[in-house]
Design an enzyme around this catalytic site. Structure first.
Site, PDB file in Angstrom:
ATOM      1  N   HIS A 137      46.960  21.032   3.612  1.00  0.00           N
ATOM      2  CA  HIS A 137      46.628  22.067   2.635  1.00  0.00           C
ATOM      3  C   HIS A 137      46.323  23.355   3.388  1.00  0.00           C
ATOM      4  O   HIS A 137      45.888  23.332   4.533  1.00  0.00           O
ATOM      5  CB  HIS A 137      45.395  21.607   1.842  1.00  0.00           C
ATOM      6  CG  HIS A 137      45.011  22.457   0.681  1.00  0.00           C
ATOM      7  ND1 HIS A 137      44.326  23.644   0.832  1.00  0.00           N
ATOM      8  CD2 HIS A 137      45.184  22.297  -0.653  1.00  0.00           C
ATOM      9  CE1 HIS A 137      44.087  24.167  -0.365  1.00  0.00           C
ATOM     10  NE2 HIS A 137      44.603  23.375  -1.291  1.00  0.00           N
ATOM     11  N   ASP A 214      40.008  15.903   6.421  1.00  0.00           N
ATOM     12  CA  ASP A 214      39.976  16.537   5.107  1.00  0.00           C
ATOM     13  C   ASP A 214      40.108  15.430   4.069  1.00  0.00           C
ATOM     14  O   ASP A 214      41.183  14.881   3.863  1.00  0.00           O
ATOM     15  CB  ASP A 214      41.125  17.543   4.990  1.00  0.00           C
ATOM     16  CG  ASP A 214      41.271  18.152   3.601  1.00  0.00           C
ATOM     17  OD1 ASP A 214      40.524  17.751   2.691  1.00  0.00           O
ATOM     18  OD2 ASP A 214      42.148  19.015   3.421  1.00  0.00           O
ATOM     19  N   GLN A 217      41.215  14.965  -1.280  1.00  0.00           N
ATOM     20  CA  GLN A 217      41.964  14.137  -2.216  1.00  0.00           C
ATOM     21  C   GLN A 217      41.569  12.668  -2.121  1.00  0.00           C
ATOM     22  O   GLN A 217      41.531  11.962  -3.131  1.00  0.00           O
ATOM     23  CB  GLN A 217      43.469  14.277  -1.949  1.00  0.00           C
ATOM     24  CG  GLN A 217      44.032  15.653  -2.215  1.00  0.00           C
ATOM     25  CD  GLN A 217      43.962  16.047  -3.678  1.00  0.00           C
ATOM     26  OE1 GLN A 217      43.982  15.207  -4.570  1.00  0.00           O
ATOM     27  NE2 GLN A 217      43.877  17.344  -3.929  1.00  0.00           N
ATOM     28  N   LYS A 240      36.830  17.421  -7.421  1.00  0.00           N
ATOM     29  CA  LYS A 240      37.922  16.437  -7.462  1.00  0.00           C
ATOM     30  C   LYS A 240      37.377  15.016  -7.576  1.00  0.00           C
ATOM     31  O   LYS A 240      38.139  14.056  -7.643  1.00  0.00           O
ATOM     32  CB  LYS A 240      38.796  16.568  -6.217  1.00  0.00           C
ATOM     33  CG  LYS A 240      39.462  17.933  -6.053  1.00  0.00           C
ATOM     34  CD  LYS A 240      40.302  17.985  -4.804  1.00  0.00           C
ATOM     35  CE  LYS A 240      40.741  19.395  -4.450  1.00  0.00           C
ATOM     36  NZ  LYS A 240      41.680  19.974  -5.422  1.00  0.00           N
ATOM     37  N   CYS A 378      49.379  24.930  -2.633  1.00  0.00           N
ATOM     38  CA  CYS A 378      48.686  25.380  -1.420  1.00  0.00           C
ATOM     39  C   CYS A 378      49.135  24.565  -0.206  1.00  0.00           C
ATOM     40  O   CYS A 378      48.335  24.206   0.664  1.00  0.00           O
ATOM     41  CB  CYS A 378      47.170  25.316  -1.578  1.00  0.00           C
ATOM     42  SG  CYS A 378      46.522  26.478  -2.790  1.00  0.00           S
TER      43      CYS A 378
END
Length: 420
Positions: A137, A214, A217, A240, A378
């Site tokens: 991302h 990261d 998600q 999220k 993104c």
């Protein structure tokens, strides 16, 4: 507003199952129509909807205990502080961090990554290297580009193949004694690819590098244990994860956070201030300058409590069944090209439709009540890899149903007919 008719439990061959009909009642936003059609919300990778318990928790905070934290001796301040710190401990347990002090509240994944780039990044020098992947991302690309501009470090990029999987041999080859930091997504927002982060962390540590994962998600779809992963940093966002916007978490190993300078200066990150100099607060407050998003943190704690009552493994099994059903149906639609076909995937179905711009597909789907994301997500380097300006992305969550998959596929076929 009328309740959607497209409800029901996912079709599965074996337990466990979510009682989707019941749990959908926890999400008031789902009970509406769009363009006269029952809402089918499939933009969960952008932001998930919030259960009533989260909404009520934030409302209760503002209605009953609103006060600043850590700074007052009065009752409301003490109550707010207790609730805020209880939320921090809920997060700690959720990702199995070793210490309360290793959980830093931030605005979201983007700020968490920027914090590491600004603070840990001060030790990088010309010739040092940062390794990321082609599927990242923008929030896990641009902060490192800025750091390279400041420090003289070099950004390296491990490529992906045409299924959307990371080329592990290339990743390993790009690691070197000059690699200071590796930053990698656990679950690609544009492809759904699940990276073998434990293996990547082992390789990076063997090369002497620090690793940031990261998890924006991944954290809503798979259980996360930061101690088992042995990552040095882990970043994720509340919105999220069925929680509020404007709140997120940076996990960092305690010794590493202790060694890093503050990210911002201001209230609460200090112990003593004089014009001769300043001494900084203990962890995690050293990195939490100013009044935090108190309601957001407490709401995030409520979101995690909600997920824990369902069980993430059960949620993951439900979502995988939806993804499998959607993939099988999508492959039967002429002109539909799946983007991201990795062997290990979760939650996300990205595609293009021959002869139809993704934005047009998204518009037709919206007229059918189906909310998806159309664009570059993104992740422009991913689009460049596949030679595309954009894709359509349907992303699944715990409240989605097999019937909604059918509605999605019907809407895609309609888009193909309209523009065919």
């Amino acid at each position: 507003m009328n309740a959607p008719v497209n409800q029901g439990t996912v079709r599965r061959d074996s337990p466990p199952r979510l009682d989707v009909v019941r749990l959908r009642q926890d999400f008031p936003i789902l009970y509406q129509t769009v363009h006269g059609k029952p809402l089918v919300y499939l933009d969960n990778a952008a932001t998930s909807q919030k259960p009533r318990s989260v909404i009520e928790t934030e409302t209760r905070y503002y209605g009953e205990i609103n006060a600043n934290v850590h700074r007052g001796v009065h009752t409301l301040s003490q109550r707010a502080t207790d609730a805020f710190e209880a939320a921090r401990d809920t997060v700690r347990r959720f990702i199995n961090a070793a210490r309360h002090e290793e959980i830093v509240f931030v605005r979201g994944t983007t700020e968490a990554i920027n914090l590491v780039a600004a603070s840990f990044g001060q030790r990088l020098q010309p010739g040092d290297e940062i390794l990321i992947t082609e599927m990242e991302h923008h929030s896990n690309i641009v902060p490192w580009q800025l750091l390279c501009e400041r420090s003289g470090a070099v950004l390296r990029v491990a490529p992906i193949d045409d299924t959307g999987e990371l080329k592990l041999d290339e990743f390993a080859r790009l690691l070197s004694p000059a690699t200071r930091l590796v930053a990698v997504t656990q679950l690609s927002n544009a492809l759904g690819t699940v990276n073998p982060v434990r293996q990547l962390i082992e390789l990076a540590h063997a090369a002497g590098a620090v690793v940031l994962v990261d998890g924006a998600q991944a954290v809503a779809h798979r259980p996360v244990d930061v101690q088992a992963l042995d990552c040095d940093f882990y970043a994720f966002s509340g919105h999220k994860l069925y929680g509020p916007t404007g709140i997120g978490v940076l996990y960092g190993k305690g010794a590493l956070l202790e060694s890093m300078p503050p990210y911002q200066g201001g209230g609460d990150m200090i112990r003593q201030v004089s014009f001769a100099g300043t001494t900084y607060n203990d962890l995690p407050y050293k990195f939490e300058a100013g009044t935090p998003n108190i309601a957001g943190a407490i709401g995030l704690g409520a979101a995690i409590d909600y997920l824990n009552t369902l069980g993430l493994p059960v949620v993951a099994a439900h979502e995988q069944a939806l993804l499998a059903a959607a993939t099988a149906q999508a492959m039967q639609i002429p002109g539909l090209r799946l983007i991201g076909t990795a062997r290990d995937k979760a939650s996300i179905l990205a595609f293009t439709l021959e002869g139809v711009h993704p934005h047009d597909v998204g518009t037709i789907l919206d007229l059918e009540g189906v909310a998806v994301r159309a664009g570059h997500h993104c992740a422009m380097p991913v689009m460049a890899h596949f030679g595309l300006p954009a894709t359509v992305r349907a992303s699944f969550a715990l409240y989605n149903t097999a019937e909604e998959v059918d509605v999605l596929m019907h809407a895609i076929r309609k888009a193909r007919e309209v523009f065919g």
